[in-house]
Design an enzyme around this catalytic site. Structure first.
Site, short mmCIF file in Angstrom:
data_model
loop_
_atom_site.label_atom_id
_atom_site.label_comp_id
_atom_site.label_asym_id
_atom_site.label_seq_id
_atom_site.Cartn_x
_atom_site.Cartn_y
_atom_site.Cartn_z
N GLY A 10 0.84 -1.20 0.00
CA GLY A 10 0.00 0.00 0.00
C GLY A 10 0.88 1.25 0.00
N THR A 125 4.90 2.16 6.01
CA THR A 125 3.49 1.78 6.15
C THR A 125 2.84 2.75 7.13
OG1 THR A 125 1.90 0.26 7.15
CG2 THR A 125 4.17 -0.05 7.82
N ASP A 127 0.61 2.02 8.99
CA ASP A 127 0.22 1.24 10.17
C ASP A 127 1.30 1.24 11.25
OD1 ASP A 127 -1.87 0.63 8.48
OD2 ASP A 127 -1.18 -1.41 8.04
N HIS A 276 -8.76 5.79 2.72
CA HIS A 276 -7.53 6.11 1.99
C HIS A 276 -7.14 7.59 2.03
CE1 HIS A 276 -8.48 2.07 0.57
NE2 HIS A 276 -7.18 1.96 0.36
N GLN A 278 -6.12 8.81 4.48
CA GLN A 278 -4.94 8.73 5.36
C GLN A 278 -3.67 8.38 4.59
OE1 GLN A 278 -6.47 6.55 9.27
NE2 GLN A 278 -7.61 5.99 7.46
O1 F6P Z 1 -1.33 -1.53 5.43
C1 F6P Z 1 -1.70 -0.24 5.07
C2 F6P Z 1 -3.18 -0.16 4.87
O2 F6P Z 1 -3.46 1.17 4.52
C3 F6P Z 1 -4.03 -0.62 6.05
O3 F6P Z 1 -4.08 0.33 7.06
C4 F6P Z 1 -5.35 -0.89 5.35
O4 F6P Z 1 -6.15 -1.84 6.03
C5 F6P Z 1 -4.90 -1.43 4.04
O5 F6P Z 1 -3.59 -0.96 3.80
C6 F6P Z 1 -5.78 -1.07 2.88
O6 F6P Z 1 -5.28 -1.70 1.76
P1 F6P Z 1 -5.87 -1.45 0.29
O7 F6P Z 1 -5.37 -0.13 -0.18
O8 F6P Z 1 -5.30 -2.57 -0.49
O9 F6P Z 1 -7.35 -1.49 0.40
#
Ligand code: F6P
Length: 346
Positions: A10, A125, A127, A276, A278
């Site tokens: 991501g 990340t 996270d 997103h 964020q």
């Molecule tokens: O790992 C980063 C993250 O933004 C998580 O916080 C979230 O659950 C996930 O990726 C979302 O992923 P995607 O963009 O594939 O939906």
């Protein structure tokens, strides 16, 4: 040397600042850079993009990644590792700098340990859950966005005597929820790691309102397990689709939390899922600085042939740690922090 570079998993703010720092330092050392597009997929499928001074100029302040990204990686098996090695040979790559989170680093470790590919990792990340480092690129920017959102929700909540539930990302890790909740003055902070039921959360809200407050702010981490001591969530099935690589797609738990809070307290309760937002937009100054420190170190590790390392932030210092340190469970908020978090509630 010819150095390859990729951004996997991501995206987040700060990736371009890492690329820029790696490029500047590598050029100073007299090396050449080649970008692989869409993360490891670019090395597997041999899709590249030139990284010239013109391309890299001015990118540090930009969000996203000029290299694009995907979640594929060689640890997913099949003939991926062999294809990676073929691409590496074809382009005469001496080392690969891999910018990513947990999945991307699994790929890096597979290639380093099992296939001898000279790699250096850079952690990113929002996270902040990658083992081996206490800070990842992107976290500070996402935290700033979530905190600002809470500031905004607080004022509109006050105008309308509402309870606002704000859901933040983070998967199983509550770092974003915890620090955004504290910084943004949330009255309840629901972390995936903490065993706090919705009844407890509602009690905090009721107490506040009993003391003359007419609005409340609840922040919930997307990985929070719905917990109720009175069976309020019985039969509730939080839909968990899997993404293309088998990871659960989170998001939406706050809707159930809000419904339960409204039911228990009787106060109008609204939901905001930041999603997103964020991950988009420009990096904070802190993220740009961290990305630059990581990128500089990664380029130096490559220059000195110190492979199989991760540029990490440990004990308030930027330092190299073994790539193996990224293995294992996600780095989550430890129990020792729970009392600290609770002291900000109410
Ligand atoms: O790992 C980063 C993250 O933004 C998580 O916080 C979230 O659950 C996930 O990726 C979302 O992923 P995607 O963009 O594939 O939906």
């Amino acid at each position: 040397m010819r150095i390859g570079i990729l951004t996997g998993g991501g995206d987040c703010p700060g990736l371009n600042a890492v690329i820029s720092a790696v490029a500047r330092r590598s050029w100073d050392h007299g090396h050449e850079l080649l970008g692989f597009t869409y993360g490891w997929r670019g090395v597997i499928d041999d899709t590249t993009t030139p990284l010239t001074r013109e391309v890299v100029s001015g990118i540090s302040r930009e969000g996203g990644t000029i290299l694009r990204s995907s979640g594929d990686n060689p640890a997913h098996g099949g003939d991926r590792p062999e294809r990676v090695m073929a691409t590496i040979r074809k382009h005469d790559i001496d080392a690969l700098i891999v910018i990513g989170g947990e999945g991307t680093m699994k790929g890096a470790l597979t290639m380093w340990r099992d296939h001898g590919l000279p790699v250096v990792g850079v952690p990113k990340t929002i996270d902040n859950d990658l083992p081996g480092t206490e800070l990842t690129v992107g976290f500070d920017s996402a935290l700033a966005i979530a905190t600002e959102a809470l500031d905004r929700l607080a004022t509109t909540a006050e105008s309308h005597d509402r309870v606002m539930v704000c859901e933040v990302m983070g998967r199983t890790a509550g770092w974003l929820a915890m620090y955004a909740g504290i910084a943004g003055g949330a009255d309840v902070i629901l972390l995936p790691e903490m065993d706090m039921s919705v009844e407890e959360a509602a009690a905090v809200v009721m107490k506040r309102h009993g003391q003359g407050r007419d609005s409340s702010l609840i922040v919930v981490g997307e990985g929070y397990d719905l917990r109720s001591t009175t069976g309020l969530f019985d039969g509730v099935d939080v839909e968990q689709q899997l993404d293309a690589y088998g990871y659960p797609r989170l998001g939406g738990v706050s809707t159930h939390v809000a419904g339960a809070i409204e039911k228990i307290t009787g106060f109008e309760t609204r939901v905001t899922i930041l999603g997103h937002t964020q991950r988009g937009g420009p990096p904070t100054a802190r993220d740009r600085a961290l990305a630059s420190q990581f990128g500089f170190l990664a380029a130096d590790l490559v220059h000195t042939g110190d492979f199989g390392k991760l540029a990490a932030h440990v004990g308030n210092k930027v330092t190299a740690v073994p790539l193996e340190d990224t293995e294992g469970d996600a780095r989550v908020v430890p129990e020792s922090q729970f009392e600290f978090v609770r002291s900000f509630m109410g």
